[in-house]
Enzyme design. Structure first.
Site, short mmCIF file in Angstrom:
data_model
loop_
_atom_site.label_atom_id
_atom_site.label_comp_id
_atom_site.label_asym_id
_atom_site.label_seq_id
_atom_site.Cartn_x
_atom_site.Cartn_y
_atom_site.Cartn_z
N ARG A 81 43.20 47.71 44.89
CA ARG A 81 44.11 47.13 45.74
C ARG A 81 43.63 46.14 46.77
O ARG A 81 44.42 45.95 48.00
CB ARG A 81 45.10 48.25 46.46
CG ARG A 81 45.63 49.47 45.45
CD ARG A 81 46.72 48.88 44.54
NE ARG A 81 47.21 49.80 43.54
CZ ARG A 81 46.50 49.81 42.53
NH1 ARG A 81 45.76 49.05 41.99
NH2 ARG A 81 47.08 50.78 41.51
N SER A 115 54.15 53.51 45.43
CA SER A 115 53.06 54.61 45.99
C SER A 115 52.78 54.11 47.64
O SER A 115 52.54 53.18 47.71
CB SER A 115 51.72 54.53 45.31
OG SER A 115 51.98 54.98 43.99
N GLU A 162 49.11 52.23 51.51
CA GLU A 162 48.99 51.15 50.45
C GLU A 162 49.96 49.79 50.93
O GLU A 162 49.79 48.79 50.63
CB GLU A 162 49.31 51.55 49.22
CG GLU A 162 49.38 50.30 48.04
CD GLU A 162 49.22 51.01 46.58
OE1 GLU A 162 48.69 51.99 46.26
OE2 GLU A 162 49.90 50.21 45.68
P1 FAD Z 1 54.88 41.60 48.49
O1 FAD Z 1 55.33 43.02 48.51
O2 FAD Z 1 55.70 40.42 48.66
O3 FAD Z 1 53.53 41.27 49.16
C1 FAD Z 1 52.53 42.04 49.10
C2 FAD Z 1 51.32 41.33 49.56
O4 FAD Z 1 50.91 40.29 48.98
C3 FAD Z 1 51.57 41.09 51.00
O5 FAD Z 1 50.29 41.02 51.97
C4 FAD Z 1 51.88 39.50 50.98
O6 FAD Z 1 51.61 38.65 52.12
C5 FAD Z 1 50.84 39.08 49.56
N1 FAD Z 1 51.48 38.10 49.04
C6 FAD Z 1 52.54 37.75 48.04
N2 FAD Z 1 52.58 36.94 47.40
C7 FAD Z 1 51.65 36.10 47.74
C8 FAD Z 1 51.13 34.82 47.11
N3 FAD Z 1 51.85 33.99 46.46
N4 FAD Z 1 50.02 34.28 47.89
C9 FAD Z 1 49.27 35.16 48.92
N5 FAD Z 1 49.78 36.24 49.15
C10 FAD Z 1 50.79 36.92 48.49
N6 FAD Z 1 51.65 48.55 42.43
C11 FAD Z 1 50.91 48.87 41.60
O7 FAD Z 1 49.91 48.19 41.69
N7 FAD Z 1 50.98 49.80 40.52
C12 FAD Z 1 51.98 50.34 40.23
O8 FAD Z 1 52.32 50.92 39.31
C13 FAD Z 1 53.23 49.92 41.30
N8 FAD Z 1 54.54 50.51 41.15
C14 FAD Z 1 55.83 50.38 42.02
C15 FAD Z 1 56.78 50.74 41.76
C16 FAD Z 1 57.87 50.48 42.42
C17 FAD Z 1 59.15 51.21 42.33
C18 FAD Z 1 57.53 49.86 43.76
C19 FAD Z 1 58.94 49.29 44.48
C20 FAD Z 1 56.53 49.07 43.82
C21 FAD Z 1 55.30 49.60 43.18
N9 FAD Z 1 53.97 48.77 43.13
C22 FAD Z 1 53.01 49.12 42.34
C23 FAD Z 1 53.78 48.00 44.33
C24 FAD Z 1 54.22 46.68 44.26
O9 FAD Z 1 54.92 46.36 43.33
C25 FAD Z 1 52.88 45.67 44.01
O10 FAD Z 1 52.01 45.81 45.02
C26 FAD Z 1 53.19 44.15 43.62
O11 FAD Z 1 51.96 43.59 43.29
C27 FAD Z 1 53.42 43.51 45.01
O12 FAD Z 1 54.08 42.37 44.64
P2 FAD Z 1 55.01 41.57 45.43
O13 FAD Z 1 55.26 40.29 44.87
O14 FAD Z 1 56.35 42.46 45.81
O15 FAD Z 1 54.40 41.40 46.81
#
Ligand code: FAD
Length: 303
Positions: free
Chosen positions: A176, A226, A296
């Site tokens: 992560r 998570s 996380e």
């Molecule tokens: P955001 O939540 O918008 O941002 C997360 C971080 O990334 C922040 O620090 C943000 O500043 C940064 N960020 C986002 N986009 C950029 C960019 N373009 N450039 C620089 N920084 C950026 N995660 C897992 O790893 N495995 C799983 O199985 C998993 N299952 C999930 C299930 C559910 C139901 C939910 C709600 C979440 C789950 N997640 C899981 C967590 C999440 O989906 C991941 O961490 C995902 O990669 C986050 O992407 P996001 O675009 O929503 O990022």
């Protein structure tokens, strides 16, 4: 100054892509979070660069979000500019075994593109509800796969506005975490290298993983997945369950009954409810088992 900032951003991006006092609960999967002073949605690398440069000029902080699926925003919101890289910047193209996806492309859409192109290796990510930008930052992973296995290179923008291409070896992808998070780079595009596969096999595996997720995870409630990282040698959900915290509630926030590793927004939770619940849960787990649970989920704003 805020008016000046709004005008400068609107002049570059267009008024429809600059929102004032935008409730962050509309942009996070937890469905909590107060207003961001300004919320912008660039649709090209040039616009991302211009938006960041304007914030720097005006000495106003900015924060990048994708789908907000790993984000907990304070009830007071965010004093600064949120730069959202999502639907406006989500083009995907395929060249041989490589998929090029702009930062805002959803993992689900990329997985479908891989399926249509009979490319295998990305099935694990199909059910993670984030963008590829967020997934690169977090080195998102599931069911034995992680971004580290499939990323070829990532185009990022540095804090000076320079665009560089980081090959996989330089991404420092760990559990992560990545160099992108450490250096505060902005992901613009990712190249994902896959292998030719059988379309039916890919489809079946994606379906199997979807069923696993639906049966094990409380997808019917807003959450950020998570809530805690997996502590070395343990599972966060199991520790929370063994501490007797299944269903434990603070205000509208709750430890999911279905999966104790998930904190859910059961009923109009505030960010304060969620943080208080997380603090109490980690306190109880530390007391009972001597294990430290690290969040996380990323917190944004004042808590
Ligand atoms: P955001 O939540 O918008 O941002 C997360 C971080 O990334 C922040 O620090 C943000 O500043 C940064 N960020 C986002 N986009 C950029 C960019 N373009 N450039 C620089 N920084 C950026 N995660 C897992 O790893 N495995 C799983 O199985 C998993 N299952 C999930 C299930 C559910 C139901 C939910 C709600 C979440 C789950 N997640 C899981 C967590 C999440 O989906 C991941 O961490 C995902 O990669 C986050 O992407 P996001 O675009 O929503 O990022």
């Amino acid at each position: 100054m805020k008016q000046n900032l709004y005008e400068k951003l609107a002049a570059v991006l267009g008024q429809e892509k600059v929102l004032a006092e935008e409730p962050m609960k509309k942009h996070t999967t937890f469905r909590v979070g107060g207003p961001a002073d300004l919320f912008v949605m660039p649709s090209s690398e040039e616009e991302v660069k211009a938006a960041a440069a304007i914030c720097d000029e005006e000495k106003v902080p900015y924060y990048i979000v994708g789908n907000g699926s790993n984000l907990l925003v304070s009830d007071k919101g965010y004093r600064g500019v949120i730069i959202q890289l999502y639907k406006e910047m989500s083009r995907i193209r395929v060249e041989d075994n490589v998929i090029y996806a702009q930062a805002g492309a959803s993992l689900a859409k990329i997985a479908n593109t891989a399926l249509e192109s009979s490319l295998t290796g990305f099935e694990f990510a199909a059910g993670i509800p984030g963008t590829i930008g967020g997934a690169c930052v977090m080195n998102a992973g599931a069911y034995g796969g992680e971004m580290k296995d499939v990323l070829l290179e990532v185009r990022v923008m540095t804090s000076d506005g320079e665009v560089i291409v980081l090959p996989k070896e330089k991404l420092e992808l760990g559990y992560r975490t990545s160099v992108i998070a450490k250096e505060g780079y902005i992901v613009l595009e990712a190249a994902i290298e896959l292998r030719p596969g059988e379309q039916e096999t890919i489809r079946t595996y994606m379906e199997e993983l979807r069923e696993k997720r639906t049966s094990k995870q409380p997808l019917e409630y807003p959450s950020a997945g998570s809530t805690f990282k997996r502590p070395e040698g343990y599972f966060a959900g199991k520790l929370i369950q063994d501490a007797g915290l299944r269903g434990f509630q603070v205000g509208g926030a709750q430890v999911s009954e279905k999966h104790c590793g998930f904190v859910i927004n059961a009923h109009e939770a505030t960010a304060a409810d969620i943080v208080s619940l997380m603090d109490q849960v980690s306190g109880r787990v530390r007391e009972q088992f001597g294990v430290v649970l690290e969040p996380e989920v990323k917190k944004l704003g004042e808590f």
